[in-house]
Design a protein around this motif. Structure first.
Motif, PDB file in Angstrom:
ATOM      1  N   ALA A 154      14.505 -52.115 -17.183  1.00  0.00           N
ATOM      2  CA  ALA A 154      15.925 -52.132 -16.816  1.00  0.00           C
ATOM      3  C   ALA A 154      16.711 -51.123 -17.643  1.00  0.00           C
TER       4      ALA A 154
ATOM      5  N   ASP B 211      22.112 -59.068 -16.278  1.00  0.00           N
ATOM      6  CA  ASP B 211      22.989 -58.857 -15.125  1.00  0.00           C
ATOM      7  C   ASP B 211      24.351 -58.360 -15.585  1.00  0.00           C
TER       8      ASP B 211
ATOM      9  N   SER C 191      26.030 -52.925 -13.013  1.00  0.00           N
ATOM     10  CA  SER C 191      24.614 -52.701 -12.678  1.00  0.00           C
ATOM     11  C   SER C 191      23.945 -54.060 -12.488  1.00  0.00           C
TER      12      SER C 191
ATOM     13  N   ALA D 288      16.735 -61.500 -16.127  1.00  0.00           N
ATOM     14  CA  ALA D 288      17.658 -60.979 -15.114  1.00  0.00           C
ATOM     15  C   ALA D 288      19.071 -61.510 -15.343  1.00  0.00           C
TER      16      ALA D 288
ATOM     17  N   TRP E  45      14.647 -58.166  -8.265  1.00  0.00           N
ATOM     18  CA  TRP E  45      13.329 -58.441  -8.838  1.00  0.00           C
ATOM     19  C   TRP E  45      12.697 -59.622  -8.113  1.00  0.00           C
TER      20      TRP E  45
ATOM     21  N   ARG F 137      12.489 -55.907 -19.442  1.00  0.00           N
ATOM     22  CA  ARG F 137      13.740 -55.553 -20.114  1.00  0.00           C
ATOM     23  C   ARG F 137      13.791 -54.041 -20.389  1.00  0.00           C
TER      24      ARG F 137
ATOM     25  N   ILE G  88      21.667 -57.305 -11.334  1.00  0.00           N
ATOM     26  CA  ILE G  88      20.265 -57.624 -11.104  1.00  0.00           C
ATOM     27  C   ILE G  88      20.203 -58.948 -10.353  1.00  0.00           C
TER      28      ILE G  88
ATOM     29  N   ARG H 174      18.668 -47.837 -16.131  1.00  0.00           N
ATOM     30  CA  ARG H 174      20.108 -47.655 -16.354  1.00  0.00           C
ATOM     31  C   ARG H 174      20.413 -46.384 -17.128  1.00  0.00           C
TER      32      ARG H 174
ATOM     33  N   MET I 217      19.425 -53.687  -8.925  1.00  0.00           N
ATOM     34  CA  MET I 217      18.015 -54.067  -8.892  1.00  0.00           C
ATOM     35  C   MET I 217      17.831 -55.446  -8.277  1.00  0.00           C
TER      36      MET I 217
END
Length: 224
Positions: free
Chosen positions: A121, A169, A173, A165, A135, A118, A175, A125, A133
């Protein structure tokens, strides 16, 4: 130009004499992505096992953009403090991330490792609010096959990573969670139960490629 940054541990940096999954991804994107792209990051070397240091340039085929942010023995814990500067300097657009095995093996439990994902991320950002991203969960490995408590931590972390994720999300941006290759076999896809051989490299690249194709329509079905 779309700029991809591979981020990972020993499975991503690779060691002297290998192609790496980064190389396989490069060839896949050459075959399927319709626009200009490159691989970026602050590092270029492979790990030299004899020197016990990331000092080798001895790629099996050096003819590709070798930039990355990966390190032997590094995890979410180590990369979270580095990712903002790396994204900013390289102007990265997409992060292809394979981390977690080292964290769980030596540093943090499943919950702590998810918190570091977390933080990763958030830091990424902060450098690029539109960063994308992908993962990859922790894939099957020899320690999980032989250590039941560790295997339980891997399972717990992978579930938490998927939840993280989904929680983080964002349309600006996004994920994506890649899938563990369903045919992954530690006996035939690795040379030591953990690190990928040539077939394993293709399968790791394919996991990222399929996630991007299915989630974003980027590229196509995997072509190594």
């Amino acid at each position: 130009m779309l700029r991809f940054m591979p981020v990972g541990d020993s499975m991503t940096i690779g060691s002297a004499g290998e192609h790496t999954w980064r190389y396989r991804m490069w060839h896949h994107l050459c075959a399927t992505y319709g626009g200009p792209f490159t691989l970026v990051g602050p590092r270029e070397t492979l790990y030299d096992k004899a020197a016990d240091a990331p000092t080798s340039h001895a790629y099996a085929d050096p003819g590709f953009p070798r930039a990355h942010l990966a390190g032997w023995g590094e995890g979410w814990l180590h990369m979270a403090p580095l990712i903002a500067d790396a994204v900013r300097a390289a102007r990265a657009d997409v992060l292809l991330v394979s981390l977690g095995l080292i964290d769980l093996g030596f540093y943090t439990n499943a919950e702590q490792t998810a918190q570091n994902a977390r933080a990763f991320a958030a830091e990424a950002r902060s450098a690029n609010p539109r960063i994308r991203m992908v993962w990859l969960p922790v894939i099957p490995n020899v320690r999980a096959a032989n250590d039941e408590p560790f295997a339980a931590q891997v399972t717990a972390f992978n579930e938490l990573l998927a939840k993280t994720a989904a929680d983080l999300d964002d349309s600006a941006s996004p994920i994506l969670m890649a899938s563990v290759p369903d045919t992954w076999d530690i006996h035939t896809d690795t040379y030591d139960g953990t690190h990928p051989n040539a077939t394993g490299e293709h399968k790791l690249a394919a996991a990222f490629a399929e996630a991007m194709y299915q989630g974003w329509g980027l590229g196509g079905a995997y072509q190594g």
